[in-house]
Design a protein around this motif. Structure first.
Motif, PDB file in Angstrom:
ATOM      1  N   ARG A  86      43.978  31.841  15.999  1.00 16.46           N
ATOM      2  CA  ARG A  86      43.670  30.724  15.096  1.00 16.46           C
ATOM      3  C   ARG A  86      43.092  29.528  15.840  1.00 16.46           C
ATOM      4  NH1 ARG A  86      48.792  32.412  13.463  1.00 16.46           N
ATOM      5  NH2 ARG A  86      49.656  30.836  14.848  1.00 16.46           N
ATOM      6  N   SER A  87      43.742  29.132  16.931  1.00 14.71           N
ATOM      7  CA  SER A  87      43.313  27.927  17.649  1.00 14.71           C
ATOM      8  C   SER A  87      41.923  28.095  18.238  1.00 14.71           C
ATOM      9  CB  SER A  87      44.324  27.598  18.755  1.00 14.71           C
ATOM     10  OG  SER A  87      45.599  27.324  18.204  1.00 14.71           O
ATOM     11  N   THR A  88      41.657  29.249  18.836  1.00 19.78           N
ATOM     12  CA  THR A  88      40.321  29.501  19.385  1.00 19.78           C
ATOM     13  C   THR A  88      39.274  29.478  18.283  1.00 19.78           C
ATOM     14  OG1 THR A  88      41.315  30.869  21.112  1.00 19.78           O
ATOM     15  CG2 THR A  88      38.957  31.107  20.763  1.00 19.78           C
ATOM     16  N   MET A 138      43.541  23.224  25.375  1.00 21.18           N
ATOM     17  CA  MET A 138      42.455  24.195  25.382  1.00 21.18           C
ATOM     18  C   MET A 138      41.098  23.528  25.587  1.00 21.18           C
ATOM     19  SD  MET A 138      43.708  26.735  22.308  1.00 21.18           S
ATOM     20  CE  MET A 138      42.267  27.807  22.450  1.00 21.18           C
ATOM     21  N   LEU A 139      40.988  22.259  25.178  1.00 21.20           N
ATOM     22  CA  LEU A 139      39.736  21.531  25.358  1.00 21.20           C
ATOM     23  C   LEU A 139      39.691  20.777  26.680  1.00 21.20           C
ATOM     24  CD1 LEU A 139      39.235  20.189  21.734  1.00 21.20           C
ATOM     25  CD2 LEU A 139      37.799  21.854  22.910  1.00 21.20           C
ATOM     26  N   LEU A 164      39.383  29.427  29.377  1.00 18.31           N
ATOM     27  CA  LEU A 164      39.796  29.055  30.728  1.00 18.31           C
ATOM     28  C   LEU A 164      39.018  27.845  31.244  1.00 18.31           C
ATOM     29  CD1 LEU A 164      40.183  32.573  32.398  1.00 18.31           C
ATOM     30  CD2 LEU A 164      42.001  30.996  31.735  1.00 18.31           C
ATOM     31  N   ARG A 165      37.792  27.679  30.796  1.00 13.39           N
ATOM     32  CA  ARG A 165      36.973  26.562  31.261  1.00 13.39           C
ATOM     33  C   ARG A 165      37.020  25.366  30.322  1.00 13.39           C
ATOM     34  NH1 ARG A 165      31.276  28.909  33.404  1.00 13.39           N
ATOM     35  NH2 ARG A 165      31.048  26.680  33.833  1.00 13.39           N
ATOM     36  N   GLY A 166      37.819  25.444  29.239  1.00 15.00           N
ATOM     37  CA  GLY A 166      37.945  24.327  28.305  1.00 15.00           C
ATOM     38  C   GLY A 166      36.669  24.021  27.564  1.00 15.00           C
ATOM     39  N   MET A 167      35.930  25.065  27.194  1.00 15.17           N
ATOM     40  CA  MET A 167      34.650  24.898  26.513  1.00 15.17           C
ATOM     41  C   MET A 167      34.614  25.780  25.282  1.00 15.17           C
ATOM     42  SD  MET A 167      32.235  25.189  29.909  1.00 15.17           S
ATOM     43  CE  MET A 167      30.707  24.956  28.981  1.00 15.17           C
ATOM     44  N   LEU A 215      28.977  27.899  26.423  1.00 14.84           N
ATOM     45  CA  LEU A 215      28.950  28.739  27.607  1.00 14.84           C
ATOM     46  C   LEU A 215      28.013  29.924  27.456  1.00 14.84           C
ATOM     47  CD1 LEU A 215      30.332  28.764  30.371  1.00 14.84           C
ATOM     48  CD2 LEU A 215      32.099  30.251  29.396  1.00 14.84           C
ATOM     49  N   HIS A 216      28.091  30.591  26.315  1.00 16.98           N
ATOM     50  CA  HIS A 216      27.265  31.779  26.054  1.00 16.98           C
ATOM     51  C   HIS A 216      26.709  31.679  24.633  1.00 16.98           C
ATOM     52  CE1 HIS A 216      28.620  33.692  29.743  1.00 16.98           C
ATOM     53  NE2 HIS A 216      29.882  33.458  29.402  1.00 16.98           N
TER      54      HIS A 216
END
Length: 429
Positions: free
Chosen positions: A153-155, A186-187, A369-372, A377-378
């Motif tokens: 959910r959070s992602t 997470m951010l 992991l990178r807070g993005m 990122l992709h």
């Protein structure tokens, strides 16, 4: 539960009945003061005589400011009213109707089970005066909810909000998860205070407006902001359902709102005589307020089973679901056939409910992991395309069509050699 000192401020003869019922539970409660008026009650609380206040909701002097001062002394407040459903909340910890002393003690016992004495109260941020701008664009309230068991959910909330912001839409991401708030971490932000708890405190004081909420939000990028969640999940009692509902409605006047919500749905009291707020009551308030409810479930047997039970509860509680997202579908083992199997199950248990299947992708783990966001990122990831499918399915926004790729792009054309004979001579046809 240890013995709690109780201050009673009720009308006679009901006060005597409540005191008699409390005295029957000497292992739990001890009545230390019976108050006749506002000054006596507040004096006893300021002197630290009690840990619990039972008061008449209609008594002169009881308002949101009084409740805040009582909470500042770490005192649990139970209000006794004539009608628990029609009486508006002023920040009390529990309320019940004053018809039966046993109901009062039962409500008090239930409410104290989750209350932590001595916990710190989040203070509202000191906001500079700012004019309330009226040129905001109203948006839609989107709630990302789902089954138990960490379905993602959070992602999903983060990537949905930032994808909408990438479409030049003002978006506020709200961490309303009262069990495991995690959006701030997470951010990659450092969390030193809860924006949501501070906003709820302002609402209790009648100071909540759009200017105040702007000061409490944390910017993520040009178009996206976040209203941070609780610093500790055990402080969930600071979030009153009606307060959070008004906060979200106010935010929706400033653009789209994406709310990350924990699992769980409240169950109403059949007798309708008592009310002790819970995490699930917060969920139900937000779900009924939402313009769009997006339910997330894992793409496995357990996740789909939980999804079926959850949808049955939604039907019982009149919660309308706009879209079901089946997350983390594994495609390596069965390929497209995995999607076919999931769709077959959904046609059986959820006929007519729109759905989007999201494939499992390592891009998501790397982005977390990178807070993005995955889009940052992709941008060509399958996960980003799935987010676009969600946006398109529920009609939140219009996704720009990708630029058509030329059929000649990337191809290398070579002049086809003419056939030659054994000694290199060209063969005439």
């Amino acid at each position: 539960m240890s013995v709690q000192s109780v201050i009673v401020w009720l009308r006679e003869p009901f006060e005597a009945e409540v005191v008699q019922e409390l005295n029957a539970y000497t292992s739990k409660f001890s009545v230390v003061r019976r108050c006749a008026d506002y000054l006596e009650a507040e004096g006893a609380i300021n002197a630290g005589l009690g840990q619990v206040l039972i008061a008449n909701a209609q008594a002169p002097g009881i308002d949101a400011d009084f409740i805040d001062r009582v909470h500042a002394n770490n005192v649990f407040v139970l209000l006794v009213c004539d009608d628990s459903l029609d009486t508006p909340s002023i920040g009390e910890d529990a309320r019940c109707e004053g018809n039966n002393a046993q109901d009062v003690v039962a409500t008090l016992t239930t409410g104290l089970q989750d209350w932590l004495f001595g916990g710190e109260t989040e203070a509202p941020a000191q906001l500079p005066p700012a004019p309330d701008i009226e040129e905001d664009t109203p948006g839609r309230i989107m709630v990302v909810w789902g089954t138990a068991g960490a379905p993602g959910r959070s992602t999903m909330s983060i990537n949905l909000a930032l994808r909408l912001a990438g479409l030049q839409r003002p978006v506020t991401l709200v961490d309303a998860d009262a069990r495991a708030p995690s959006l701030t971490q997470m951010l990659g932000f450092e969390l030193d205070a809860s924006g949501l708890a501070a906003a709820a405190s302002l609402r209790q004081r009648g100071l909540l407006d759009r200017a105040a909420l702007r000061g409490l939000r944390t910017p993520i990028n040009k178009h996206a902001h976040i209203l941070t969640g609780l610093t500790q999940s055990d402080r969930w009692h600071q979030l009153r359902p009606e307060s959070v509902g008004e906060i979200i409605r106010t935010l929706s006047r400033m653009g789209d709102v994406v709310v990350d919500l924990s699992d769980g749905l409240s169950h109403e009291d059949p007798a309708q005589l008592t009310f002790v707020p819970s995490r699930e009551d917060l969920n139900l308030e937000i779900l009924r307020l939402a313009d769009l409810v997006i339910v997330v479930a894992r793409a496995d047997a357990v996740g789909l089973t939980r999804l079926a039970h959850l949808m049955d509860e939604c039907d019982e509680r009149e919660v309308s679901v706009a879209l079901v997202v089946i997350n983390r579908a594994r495609v390596s083992a069965a390929g497209v056939r995995a999607h076919d199997s999931i769709r077959a199950v959904l046609r059986t248990v959820l006929p007519g409910v729109p759905h989007v299947i999201v494939d499992e992708s390592p891009d998501v783990d790397e982005a977390v992991l990178r807070g993005m966001s995955v889009d940052e990122l992709h941008p060509d990831s399958r996960y980003v395309r799935s987010i676009d499918d969600i946006i398109s399915t529920v009609g939140i926004a219009t996704i720009p069509a990708p630029r058509p790729r030329s059929r000649l792009r990337g191809r290398v054309f070579r002049k086809r050699a003419k056939p030659r004979g054994r000694h290199g001579r060209r063969i005439r046809r």
